[in-house]
Design a protein around this motif. Sequence first.
Motif, PDB file in Angstrom:
ATOM      1  N   ALA A 145      27.095  32.849  55.573  1.00 51.79           N
ATOM      2  CA  ALA A 145      26.283  31.527  55.596  1.00 51.79           C
ATOM      3  C   ALA A 145      24.940  31.201  54.188  1.00 51.79           C
ATOM      4  CB  ALA A 145      25.590  31.361  56.683  1.00 51.79           C
ATOM      5  N   ASN A 146      24.365  31.923  54.193  1.00 54.35           N
ATOM      6  CA  ASN A 146      23.574  31.786  52.512  1.00 54.35           C
ATOM      7  C   ASN A 146      23.783  32.887  51.810  1.00 54.35           C
ATOM      8  OD1 ASN A 146      21.966  30.021  54.601  1.00 54.35           O
ATOM      9  ND2 ASN A 146      20.671  31.784  55.826  1.00 54.35           N
ATOM     10  N   TYR A 147      24.632  34.063  51.830  1.00 58.34           N
ATOM     11  CA  TYR A 147      24.218  34.484  50.238  1.00 58.34           C
ATOM     12  C   TYR A 147      26.008  35.046  50.809  1.00 58.34           C
ATOM     13  CZ  TYR A 147      19.375  34.185  49.929  1.00 58.34           C
ATOM     14  OH  TYR A 147      17.864  33.871  49.993  1.00 58.34           O
ATOM     15  N   CYS A 148      26.557  35.592  49.201  1.00 63.01           N
ATOM     16  CA  CYS A 148      27.314  37.009  49.565  1.00 63.01           C
ATOM     17  C   CYS A 148      27.230  37.511  48.775  1.00 63.01           C
ATOM     18  CB  CYS A 148      28.759  35.172  48.763  1.00 63.01           C
ATOM     19  SG  CYS A 148      28.364  34.919  46.579  1.00 63.01           S
ATOM     20  N   GLN A 149      28.378  38.542  48.445  1.00 62.00           N
ATOM     21  CA  GLN A 149      27.982  39.815  48.306  1.00 62.00           C
ATOM     22  C   GLN A 149      27.422  39.897  46.673  1.00 62.00           C
ATOM     23  OE1 GLN A 149      32.083  42.252  48.092  1.00 62.00           O
ATOM     24  NE2 GLN A 149      30.498  44.247  49.703  1.00 62.00           N
ATOM     25  N   ILE A 150      27.585  39.274  46.129  1.00 60.42           N
ATOM     26  CA  ILE A 150      27.640  39.234  44.633  1.00 60.42           C
ATOM     27  C   ILE A 150      25.716  39.349  44.769  1.00 60.42           C
ATOM     28  CG2 ILE A 150      29.808  39.548  43.677  1.00 60.42           C
ATOM     29  CD1 ILE A 150      28.875  36.836  42.627  1.00 60.42           C
ATOM     30  N   ASP A 151      25.617  38.371  45.544  1.00 61.92           N
ATOM     31  CA  ASP A 151      23.280  37.607  45.158  1.00 61.92           C
ATOM     32  C   ASP A 151      22.968  39.000  45.108  1.00 61.92           C
ATOM     33  OD1 ASP A 151      25.064  35.194  45.215  1.00 61.92           O
ATOM     34  OD2 ASP A 151      24.927  34.717  47.165  1.00 61.92           O
ATOM     35  N   LYS A 152      22.146  39.269  44.286  1.00 62.40           N
ATOM     36  CA  LYS A 152      21.858  40.336  44.474  1.00 62.40           C
ATOM     37  C   LYS A 152      20.069  39.714  44.079  1.00 62.40           C
ATOM     38  CE  LYS A 152      25.125  43.192  44.474  1.00 62.40           C
ATOM     39  NZ  LYS A 152      25.146  44.078  45.920  1.00 62.40           N
ATOM     40  N   ASP A 153      18.832  40.330  44.652  1.00 65.31           N
ATOM     41  CA  ASP A 153      17.510  40.555  44.213  1.00 65.31           C
ATOM     42  C   ASP A 153      17.217  41.480  43.171  1.00 65.31           C
ATOM     43  OD1 ASP A 153      16.818  42.647  44.219  1.00 65.31           O
ATOM     44  OD2 ASP A 153      16.252  42.438  46.472  1.00 65.31           O
ATOM     45  N   PRO A 211      29.350  27.043  52.644  1.00 65.18           N
ATOM     46  CA  PRO A 211      29.481  28.722  53.000  1.00 65.18           C
ATOM     47  C   PRO A 211      29.412  29.146  51.439  1.00 65.18           C
ATOM     48  CG  PRO A 211      30.559  28.178  54.245  1.00 65.18           C
ATOM     49  CD  PRO A 211      31.071  26.478  53.510  1.00 65.18           C
ATOM     50  N   LYS A 212      28.665  30.194  51.289  1.00 63.50           N
ATOM     51  CA  LYS A 212      29.214  31.205  49.910  1.00 63.50           C
ATOM     52  C   LYS A 212      30.412  32.886  49.423  1.00 63.50           C
ATOM     53  CE  LYS A 212      24.557  30.207  47.572  1.00 63.50           C
ATOM     54  NZ  LYS A 212      23.951  30.883  46.858  1.00 63.50           N
ATOM     55  N   PHE A 213      31.174  32.095  49.141  1.00 62.31           N
ATOM     56  CA  PHE A 213      32.383  32.773  49.517  1.00 62.31           C
ATOM     57  C   PHE A 213      32.042  33.265  47.550  1.00 62.31           C
ATOM     58  CE2 PHE A 213      33.505  29.227  51.686  1.00 62.31           C
ATOM     59  CZ  PHE A 213      34.567  30.212  52.574  1.00 62.31           C
ATOM     60  N   ASP A 214      32.479  34.522  47.463  1.00 60.17           N
ATOM     61  CA  ASP A 214      33.019  35.542  46.324  1.00 60.17           C
ATOM     62  C   ASP A 214      34.357  34.909  45.845  1.00 60.17           C
ATOM     63  OD1 ASP A 214      30.472  37.114  47.117  1.00 60.17           O
ATOM     64  OD2 ASP A 214      31.891  38.087  48.162  1.00 60.17           O
ATOM     65  N   ASN A 215      34.508  33.770  45.262  1.00 58.47           N
ATOM     66  CA  ASN A 215      35.888  33.575  44.711  1.00 58.47           C
ATOM     67  C   ASN A 215      36.337  34.466  43.931  1.00 58.47           C
ATOM     68  OD1 ASN A 215      35.309  31.300  46.224  1.00 58.47           O
ATOM     69  ND2 ASN A 215      33.871  30.111  44.350  1.00 58.47           N
ATOM     70  N   HIS A 216      35.637  35.179  43.283  1.00 56.58           N
ATOM     71  CA  HIS A 216      36.727  36.393  42.386  1.00 56.58           C
ATOM     72  C   HIS A 216      36.971  37.398  42.842  1.00 56.58           C
ATOM     73  CE1 HIS A 216      32.203  38.005  42.127  1.00 56.58           C
ATOM     74  NE2 HIS A 216      33.336  39.192  42.369  1.00 56.58           N
ATOM     75  N   PHE A 217      36.898  37.424  44.435  1.00 55.13           N
ATOM     76  CA  PHE A 217      37.360  38.740  45.385  1.00 55.13           C
ATOM     77  C   PHE A 217      38.739  38.511  45.007  1.00 55.13           C
ATOM     78  CE2 PHE A 217      32.413  40.657  46.595  1.00 55.13           C
ATOM     79  CZ  PHE A 217      32.586  40.789  44.984  1.00 55.13           C
ATOM     80  N   THR A 218      39.677  37.954  44.274  1.00 55.26           N
ATOM     81  CA  THR A 218      41.081  37.874  45.164  1.00 55.26           C
ATOM     82  C   THR A 218      42.030  38.834  45.382  1.00 55.26           C
ATOM     83  OG1 THR A 218      42.335  37.974  42.191  1.00 55.26           O
ATOM     84  CG2 THR A 218      40.648  35.715  42.645  1.00 55.26           C
ATOM     85  N   ASN A 219      41.709  40.012  45.242  1.00 55.99           N
ATOM     86  CA  ASN A 219      42.638  40.762  45.963  1.00 55.99           C
ATOM     87  C   ASN A 219      41.903  41.372  47.307  1.00 55.99           C
ATOM     88  OD1 ASN A 219      44.326  41.152  44.628  1.00 55.99           O
ATOM     89  ND2 ASN A 219      43.802  41.908  42.979  1.00 55.99           N
ATOM     90  N   GLN A 220      39.630  40.833  47.900  1.00 57.47           N
ATOM     91  CA  GLN A 220      40.146  41.696  48.981  1.00 57.47           C
ATOM     92  C   GLN A 220      40.689  41.344  49.926  1.00 57.47           C
ATOM     93  OE1 GLN A 220      36.005  39.410  49.198  1.00 57.47           O
ATOM     94  NE2 GLN A 220      35.174  41.033  50.571  1.00 57.47           N
ATOM     95  N   GLY A 221      41.413  41.871  51.119  1.00 58.27           N
ATOM     96  CA  GLY A 221      41.689  41.948  51.751  1.00 58.27           C
ATOM     97  C   GLY A 221      42.737  42.419  51.763  1.00 58.27           C
ATOM     98  N   LYS A 222      43.905  43.005  50.946  1.00 56.98           N
ATOM     99  CA  LYS A 222      45.121  42.536  50.483  1.00 56.98           C
ATOM    100  C   LYS A 222      45.509  44.402  50.529  1.00 56.98           C
ATOM    101  CE  LYS A 222      46.184  38.624  47.143  1.00 56.98           C
ATOM    102  NZ  LYS A 222      47.072  38.395  46.249  1.00 56.98           N
ATOM    103  N   LYS A 223      46.392  44.966  51.087  1.00 50.94           N
ATOM    104  CA  LYS A 223      46.829  46.563  51.077  1.00 50.94           C
ATOM    105  C   LYS A 223      46.191  46.934  49.571  1.00 50.94           C
ATOM    106  CE  LYS A 223      49.822  49.473  52.945  1.00 50.94           C
ATOM    107  NZ  LYS A 223      51.192  49.487  53.384  1.00 50.94           N
ATOM    108  N   LEU A 224      45.757  48.582  49.634  1.00 54.00           N
ATOM    109  CA  LEU A 224      45.958  48.696  48.387  1.00 54.00           C
ATOM    110  C   LEU A 224      46.672  50.323  48.205  1.00 54.00           C
ATOM    111  CD1 LEU A 224      42.090  49.569  48.109  1.00 54.00           C
ATOM    112  CD2 LEU A 224      43.645  48.756  45.999  1.00 54.00           C
TER     113      LEU A 224
END
Length: 300
Positions: A136-144, A244-257
């Motif tokens: 909602a407010n931040y995505c995984q790549i947002d850092k302080d 909402p903030k999305f990690d758009n570059h995580f194109t393979n997130q959730g795909k089977k390894l």
Amino acid sequence: ITGASNITDKTVDLIICDPPFGIEENSFNKHYNRDTKNIIDGYVEAPTNYDEFTLNWMREAKRILKDNGSMYIVSGWTNLSSIYKAIDELELYTINHIIWKYNFGVATKSKYVSSHYHIFYLSKSEKTKVKFNNNANYCQIDKDDNGKSLQYADMEDVWYINKEYQRGIKNMNKLPNKLVEKMINYSSDKEDLVCDFFMGNFTTADCSLRLGRKVCGFELNENSYNYWMDNIKDITFGCDYLEPKFDNHFTNQGKKLTDDDRNKIILRFNELKGAKKDKIKVLSEEFGRGAFSLINILKE
């Protein structure tokens, strides 16, 4: 409670309630040194039987809440047991017990200063998967500035949000917009219906409309109701809505390894130079996966 009886069962997506605490709020002016000429007359105290009062309004709240909806209840500690009892009797599920730490309390000499409120984050059942927007407010790549996750910090169950100093006319007490906006953003989507049984300063209504949510609710203080109804008419629906903030570059997130994917990630990690966190960042960009997933692969 009477007004809620007109709402159809299971039609509300999110309920946010800051009920009267049953602690003689009308006496707060002498403690907080308030200018009473700016306080709207007619504040309605909670009934004497706080257990019964709490159970009755929470029963109606459960009835109108959708099965995948959620509810936030703000409370002081004095009558906290009444909320616990109602939760048990109505078989509601406590997802989180949040502590809201604010910036000041009433000065004391013989005990510790109370400077927090309790927020119950509830669902209708433990088995129900409620709507929760962890981005909602931040995505995984947002850092302080220190490289720590802003998303993780924002999702902790202790909220450091200052009370607002509100100039001009107001009802007895007001939740900060930032607090209510956080609840709305995490627990509802655009066009969802938000309900508040104790509208007070219409903070829930104001924030909901600005964030593109529909709103319904009730206020017994006629003076407060009339004043704030005139004010919210000027709000442009959805004027503060943010996607909402999305990690758009995580194109393979959730795909089977595959084993080949794992080997390539490990090989590339060993090729890279520098600190581990910097290497993870490069891997994330190249392989389209989040940092948590990559760390687990490297551990394996």
